[in-house]
Design a protein around this motif. Sequence first.
Motif, short mmCIF file in Angstrom:
data_model
loop_
_atom_site.label_atom_id
_atom_site.label_comp_id
_atom_site.label_asym_id
_atom_site.label_seq_id
_atom_site.Cartn_x
_atom_site.Cartn_y
_atom_site.Cartn_z
N ASN A 40 0.81 -1.22 0.00
CA ASN A 40 0.00 0.00 0.00
C ASN A 40 0.84 1.27 0.00
O ASN A 40 1.81 1.39 0.76
CB ASN A 40 -0.91 0.01 1.22
CG ASN A 40 -1.76 -1.24 1.31
OD1 ASN A 40 -1.25 -2.31 1.60
ND2 ASN A 40 -3.04 -1.09 1.09
N ALA A 95 -3.59 3.30 1.09
CA ALA A 95 -3.86 3.06 2.51
C ALA A 95 -4.44 4.34 3.10
O ALA A 95 -3.77 5.37 3.13
CB ALA A 95 -2.58 2.68 3.24
N SER A 96 -5.69 4.28 3.56
CA SER A 96 -6.34 5.50 4.04
C SER A 96 -5.64 6.07 5.26
O SER A 96 -5.52 7.30 5.40
CB SER A 96 -7.82 5.23 4.34
OG SER A 96 -7.96 4.38 5.47
N ASP A 150 -8.43 2.34 -0.70
CA ASP A 150 -9.01 2.19 0.63
C ASP A 150 -10.02 3.32 0.81
O ASP A 150 -9.65 4.48 0.93
CB ASP A 150 -7.89 2.28 1.68
CG ASP A 150 -8.39 2.01 3.08
OD1 ASP A 150 -9.62 2.02 3.30
OD2 ASP A 150 -7.56 1.78 3.97
N ASN A 198 -11.56 -0.95 -0.88
CA ASN A 198 -11.87 -1.49 0.44
C ASN A 198 -13.12 -0.79 0.93
O ASN A 198 -13.21 0.45 0.85
CB ASN A 198 -10.74 -1.21 1.42
CG ASN A 198 -9.63 -2.22 1.36
OD1 ASN A 198 -9.43 -2.88 0.34
ND2 ASN A 198 -8.88 -2.34 2.44
N GLY A 200 -1.17 -2.17 4.63
CA GLY A 200 -1.72 -0.95 5.21
C GLY A 200 -0.68 0.16 5.29
O GLY A 200 0.06 0.38 4.34
#
Length: 265
Positions: free
Chosen positions: A27, A49-50, A90, A115, A244
Amino acid sequence: MSSSPLNTLAQTLKSLHRPGDPLMLTNTYDALTTRIIAANPLAPALATASYAIAASAGLEDDALDLPTNLAGIRAIAAVANEFKKPLTADFQDGYGDRLEEGVRELIQAGVVGMNLEDYGREKGALYDIATACGRIKAVLRTAGELGVPDFVVNARTDALLHGGSVADAVERGRAYLAAGATTVFVWGGRARGGIRREEVKQLADAFGGMLNVSLRLDEVDEKGGKNLTRRELGELGVARISVGPGLQAKAMAAFKREAEKVLGV
């Protein structure tokens, strides 16, 4: 609307989810990190990746709003488009009633997967299973209308974080797969210690291998236990592995060390 050229990328992304031979997603969180991964021939697909996008914007993950996340995703998508690699984003909980709006924005940017969490931040609780499934179907319906019927949904359940059992996660995950999700991500969280080996096996078996597991990048965990490796996760039958914000954490630790050297001169 008929299938668009973008759907070819979605089909590629979907085909990379193979139980026992998992897709490895490293990510990223900005254009620079994405370019590093996109240029690597060992990376067939890209993912955001948020948490890391939020950190880059000076925000906590829970404070990341739709416009800020979309801005980060668009910068990443521009690089993904340049390298012609599929990108999954994400998208946290889908931002309430702005879910379909968000999907349109993602597809317009060239994103072919997402996601989607089942814990609604505005709601302050897990969506019930029927509502969560309805949101997955809404994503796929919207994507289909835009010519991307093979849009990939990685449906995350936070059941274990909110008093649920592995059996509850299995019930939700099976429902999400039936609603059209490609894979299920069962988030264990650090407080719980993540997902244990026997739980990974149980979940992978329950989902026919269509399980996403978050890989811990350190060999041992905070309690001295050994984290599962990529190879071990593959042997347990999972179809997708992600990291992540793990790479961001390591990158920032290296940045800090080098900065301290410079400032100490």
